[in-house]
Scaffold this motif. Structure first.
Motif, PDB file in Angstrom:
ATOM      1  N   ALA A 110     -47.138  -6.919  50.500  1.00  0.00           N
ATOM      2  CA  ALA A 110     -47.354  -8.310  50.095  1.00  0.00           C
ATOM      3  C   ALA A 110     -46.184  -9.183  50.544  1.00  0.00           C
ATOM      4  O   ALA A 110     -45.050  -8.711  50.669  1.00  0.00           O
ATOM      5  CB  ALA A 110     -47.524  -8.395  48.581  1.00  0.00           C
ATOM      6  N   PRO A 111     -46.439 -10.457  50.784  1.00  0.00           N
ATOM      7  CA  PRO A 111     -45.364 -11.371  51.200  1.00  0.00           C
ATOM      8  C   PRO A 111     -44.276 -11.476  50.126  1.00  0.00           C
ATOM      9  O   PRO A 111     -44.534 -11.250  48.941  1.00  0.00           O
ATOM     10  CB  PRO A 111     -46.067 -12.717  51.349  1.00  0.00           C
ATOM     11  N   THR A 112     -43.069 -11.818  50.553  1.00  0.00           N
ATOM     12  CA  THR A 112     -41.954 -12.064  49.646  1.00  0.00           C
ATOM     13  C   THR A 112     -41.370 -13.436  49.969  1.00  0.00           C
ATOM     14  O   THR A 112     -41.721 -14.039  50.975  1.00  0.00           O
ATOM     15  CB  THR A 112     -40.851 -10.994  49.782  1.00  0.00           C
ATOM     16  N   ALA A 113     -40.501 -13.904  49.115  1.00  0.00           N
ATOM     17  CA  ALA A 113     -39.816 -15.179  49.330  1.00  0.00           C
ATOM     18  C   ALA A 113     -38.374 -15.006  48.881  1.00  0.00           C
ATOM     19  O   ALA A 113     -37.998 -13.944  48.369  1.00  0.00           O
ATOM     20  CB  ALA A 113     -40.500 -16.300  48.547  1.00  0.00           C
ATOM     21  N   THR A 114     -37.574 -16.043  49.072  1.00  0.00           N
ATOM     22  CA  THR A 114     -36.207 -16.019  48.563  1.00  0.00           C
ATOM     23  C   THR A 114     -35.958 -17.280  47.746  1.00  0.00           C
ATOM     24  O   THR A 114     -36.566 -18.330  47.990  1.00  0.00           O
ATOM     25  CB  THR A 114     -35.159 -15.923  49.686  1.00  0.00           C
ATOM     26  N   ALA A 115     -35.083 -17.145  46.772  1.00  0.00           N
ATOM     27  CA  ALA A 115     -34.664 -18.276  45.941  1.00  0.00           C
ATOM     28  C   ALA A 115     -33.303 -17.925  45.361  1.00  0.00           C
ATOM     29  O   ALA A 115     -32.829 -16.781  45.490  1.00  0.00           O
ATOM     30  CB  ALA A 115     -35.680 -18.551  44.841  1.00  0.00           C
ATOM     31  N   ASN A 116     -32.681 -18.891  44.726  1.00  0.00           N
ATOM     32  CA  ASN A 116     -31.338 -18.709  44.173  1.00  0.00           C
ATOM     33  C   ASN A 116     -31.380 -18.636  42.650  1.00  0.00           C
ATOM     34  O   ASN A 116     -32.187 -19.318  42.020  1.00  0.00           O
ATOM     35  CB  ASN A 116     -30.431 -19.876  44.563  1.00  0.00           C
ATOM     36  N   ILE A 117     -30.493 -17.817  42.097  1.00  0.00           N
ATOM     37  CA  ILE A 117     -30.212 -17.856  40.664  1.00  0.00           C
ATOM     38  C   ILE A 117     -28.770 -18.324  40.540  1.00  0.00           C
ATOM     39  O   ILE A 117     -27.857 -17.672  41.056  1.00  0.00           O
ATOM     40  CB  ILE A 117     -30.386 -16.483  39.983  1.00  0.00           C
ATOM     41  N   THR A 118     -28.590 -19.472  39.912  1.00  0.00           N
ATOM     42  CA  THR A 118     -27.249 -20.032  39.755  1.00  0.00           C
ATOM     43  C   THR A 118     -26.680 -19.658  38.387  1.00  0.00           C
ATOM     44  O   THR A 118     -27.424 -19.365  37.452  1.00  0.00           O
ATOM     45  CB  THR A 118     -27.278 -21.568  39.901  1.00  0.00           C
ATOM     46  N   ALA A 119     -25.366 -19.678  38.291  1.00  0.00           N
ATOM     47  CA  ALA A 119     -24.691 -19.333  37.039  1.00  0.00           C
ATOM     48  C   ALA A 119     -25.029 -20.344  35.948  1.00  0.00           C
ATOM     49  O   ALA A 119     -25.164 -21.539  36.211  1.00  0.00           O
ATOM     50  CB  ALA A 119     -23.183 -19.277  37.259  1.00  0.00           C
ATOM     51  N   LYS A 120     -25.154 -19.866  34.748  1.00  0.00           N
ATOM     52  CA  LYS A 120     -25.410 -20.717  33.590  1.00  0.00           C
ATOM     53  C   LYS A 120     -24.078 -21.202  33.042  1.00  0.00           C
ATOM     54  O   LYS A 120     -23.157 -20.417  32.840  1.00  0.00           O
ATOM     55  CB  LYS A 120     -26.165 -19.933  32.523  1.00  0.00           C
ATOM     56  N   GLU A 121     -23.983 -22.495  32.820  1.00  0.00           N
ATOM     57  CA  GLU A 121     -22.751 -23.067  32.288  1.00  0.00           C
ATOM     58  C   GLU A 121     -22.722 -22.887  30.774  1.00  0.00           C
ATOM     59  O   GLU A 121     -23.670 -23.235  30.076  1.00  0.00           O
ATOM     60  CB  GLU A 121     -22.670 -24.555  32.625  1.00  0.00           C
ATOM     61  N   LEU A 122     -21.627 -22.303  30.279  1.00  0.00           N
ATOM     62  CA  LEU A 122     -21.452 -22.114  28.840  1.00  0.00           C
ATOM     63  C   LEU A 122     -20.436 -23.111  28.316  1.00  0.00           C
ATOM     64  O   LEU A 122     -19.486 -23.456  29.008  1.00  0.00           O
ATOM     65  CB  LEU A 122     -20.962 -20.695  28.542  1.00  0.00           C
ATOM     66  N   THR A 123     -20.632 -23.536  27.104  1.00  0.00           N
ATOM     67  CA  THR A 123     -19.663 -24.415  26.451  1.00  0.00           C
ATOM     68  C   THR A 123     -18.979 -23.636  25.340  1.00  0.00           C
ATOM     69  O   THR A 123     -19.489 -22.616  24.876  1.00  0.00           O
ATOM     70  CB  THR A 123     -20.338 -25.680  25.890  1.00  0.00           C
ATOM     71  N   VAL A 124     -17.816 -24.131  24.936  1.00  0.00           N
ATOM     72  CA  VAL A 124     -17.032 -23.464  23.902  1.00  0.00           C
ATOM     73  C   VAL A 124     -17.161 -24.256  22.608  1.00  0.00           C
ATOM     74  O   VAL A 124     -17.004 -25.477  22.596  1.00  0.00           O
ATOM     75  CB  VAL A 124     -15.548 -23.351  24.316  1.00  0.00           C
ATOM     76  N   GLY A 125     -17.462 -23.548  21.547  1.00  0.00           N
ATOM     77  CA  GLY A 125     -17.545 -24.153  20.224  1.00  0.00           C
ATOM     78  C   GLY A 125     -16.543 -23.494  19.293  1.00  0.00           C
ATOM     79  O   GLY A 125     -15.745 -22.651  19.698  1.00  0.00           O
ATOM     80  N   GLY A 126     -16.591 -23.859  18.044  1.00  0.00           N
ATOM     81  CA  GLY A 126     -15.687 -23.276  17.063  1.00  0.00           C
ATOM     82  C   GLY A 126     -14.358 -24.000  17.052  1.00  0.00           C
ATOM     83  O   GLY A 126     -14.269 -25.179  17.383  1.00  0.00           O
ATOM     84  N   SER A 127     -13.317 -23.279  16.689  1.00  0.00           N
ATOM     85  CA  SER A 127     -11.989 -23.891  16.610  1.00  0.00           C
ATOM     86  C   SER A 127     -10.912 -22.829  16.807  1.00  0.00           C
ATOM     87  O   SER A 127     -11.197 -21.634  16.811  1.00  0.00           O
ATOM     88  CB  SER A 127     -11.794 -24.564  15.243  1.00  0.00           C
ATOM     89  N   PHE A 128      -9.653 -23.300  16.961  1.00  0.00           N
ATOM     90  CA  PHE A 128      -8.516 -22.396  17.061  1.00  0.00           C
ATOM     91  C   PHE A 128      -7.280 -23.144  16.594  1.00  0.00           C
ATOM     92  O   PHE A 128      -7.278 -24.368  16.493  1.00  0.00           O
ATOM     93  CB  PHE A 128      -8.338 -21.856  18.489  1.00  0.00           C
ATOM     94  N   THR A 129      -6.261 -22.386  16.316  1.00  0.00           N
ATOM     95  CA  THR A 129      -4.951 -22.974  16.024  1.00  0.00           C
ATOM     96  C   THR A 129      -3.955 -22.377  16.999  1.00  0.00           C
ATOM     97  O   THR A 129      -4.130 -21.252  17.480  1.00  0.00           O
ATOM     98  CB  THR A 129      -4.502 -22.705  14.570  1.00  0.00           C
ATOM     99  N   ALA A 130      -2.932 -23.177  17.293  1.00  0.00           N
ATOM    100  CA  ALA A 130      -1.911 -22.737  18.243  1.00  0.00           C
ATOM    101  C   ALA A 130      -0.573 -22.582  17.512  1.00  0.00           C
ATOM    102  O   ALA A 130      -0.308 -23.256  16.508  1.00  0.00           O
ATOM    103  CB  ALA A 130      -1.773 -23.745  19.378  1.00  0.00           C
ATOM    104  N   ASN A 131       0.245 -21.674  18.016  1.00  0.00           N
ATOM    105  CA  ASN A 131       1.592 -21.471  17.466  1.00  0.00           C
ATOM    106  C   ASN A 131       2.532 -22.564  17.976  1.00  0.00           C
ATOM    107  O   ASN A 131       2.411 -23.023  19.111  1.00  0.00           O
ATOM    108  CB  ASN A 131       2.139 -20.098  17.896  1.00  0.00           C
ATOM    109  N   ASN A 132       3.450 -22.957  17.121  1.00  0.00           N
ATOM    110  CA  ASN A 132       4.546 -23.825  17.561  1.00  0.00           C
ATOM    111  C   ASN A 132       5.425 -23.011  18.492  1.00  0.00           C
ATOM    112  O   ASN A 132       5.412 -21.775  18.457  1.00  0.00           O
ATOM    113  CB  ASN A 132       5.372 -24.305  16.361  1.00  0.00           C
ATOM    114  N   LYS A 133       6.223 -23.681  19.322  1.00  0.00           N
ATOM    115  CA  LYS A 133       7.144 -22.951  20.193  1.00  0.00           C
ATOM    116  C   LYS A 133       8.386 -23.791  20.457  1.00  0.00           C
ATOM    117  O   LYS A 133       8.373 -25.022  20.317  1.00  0.00           O
ATOM    118  CB  LYS A 133       6.466 -22.530  21.497  1.00  0.00           C
ATOM    119  N   GLU A 134       9.411 -23.100  20.850  1.00  0.00           N
ATOM    120  CA  GLU A 134      10.645 -23.762  21.281  1.00  0.00           C
ATOM    121  C   GLU A 134      10.484 -24.129  22.751  1.00  0.00           C
ATOM    122  O   GLU A 134       9.853 -23.405  23.514  1.00  0.00           O
ATOM    123  CB  GLU A 134      11.811 -22.768  21.105  1.00  0.00           C
ATOM    124  N   TYR A 135      11.056 -25.261  23.153  1.00  0.00           N
ATOM    125  CA  TYR A 135      10.974 -25.704  24.550  1.00  0.00           C
ATOM    126  C   TYR A 135      11.418 -24.590  25.492  1.00  0.00           C
ATOM    127  O   TYR A 135      12.454 -23.974  25.304  1.00  0.00           O
ATOM    128  CB  TYR A 135      11.860 -26.955  24.768  1.00  0.00           C
TER     129      TYR A 135
END
Length: 177
Positions: A110-135
């Motif tokens: 049977a005949p075939t064809a070609t096409a592309n599958i592109t990457a799915k873009e994910l977003t980031v949710g939730g939260s985080f905290t960062a540590n303080n630091k010395e310069y």
């Protein structure tokens, strides 16, 4: 419409009342698929399903006058992203129409064809905290508490976020982003 033949056949009539009978099988005729099709590109969705774009597929060797059509089902050969990926007719493709029961479908060649599958873009949710630091002359930051999540991953896919944190600049200050 049996008939008589021969030099003396005109002297006889044919009656089929009580004539012997026999049984035999009529098997389905195998149809192959010809023509061509094009498939739509898609964003990664975790499955191999493909959709048809242009269709000039034909059923080869149907009997004249029979109502038989092809119901094509398309699939990529695998679900991963890529360009120029092969799309084939799936075994779940089927025949339809009033006379379709007299045929079977073969997808060999049977005949075939070609096409592309592109990457799915994910977003980031939730939260985080960062540590303080010395310069220290750079923008590197370290995570303290992390409840970050990836939004819209496909069910069953193993994807985790490996966060890398940075301050927006390296200079000292309070409440820096």
């Amino acid at each position: 419409s049996s008939s008589l033949a021969g030099a003396d056949s005109g002297n006889y009539t044919l009656s089929l009342v009580g004539a012997p009978t026999a049984t035999a099988d009529i098997t389905a005729k195998q149809l192959t698929v010809g023509g061509s099709f094009t498939a739509n590109n898609k964003e990664y969705d975790g499955n191999t399903n493909a959709t048809i774009n242009g269709n000039s597929l034909t059923l080869v060797t149907t009997n004249a006058g029979d109502a038989v059509t092809l119901t094509p089902v398309l699939v990529f050969t695998n679900k991963t992203i890529g360009s120029g990926k092969t799309v084939v007719l799936a075994p779940s493709s089927s025949l339809a129409g009033a006379d379709s029961g007299n045929y079977t479908l073969s997808l060999v060649g049977a005949p075939t064809a070609t096409a592309n599958i592109t990457a799915k873009e994910l977003t980031v949710g939730g939260s985080f905290t960062a540590n303080n630091k010395e310069y220290d002359g750079n923008t590197n930051a370290t995570i303290n508490g992390n409840s970050l999540t990836l939004v819209t991953t496909n069910a069953g896919d193993a994807v985790t976020l490996m966060p890398v944190l940075v301050f927006t600049n390296k200079t000292i200050g309070a409440g820096k982003t």
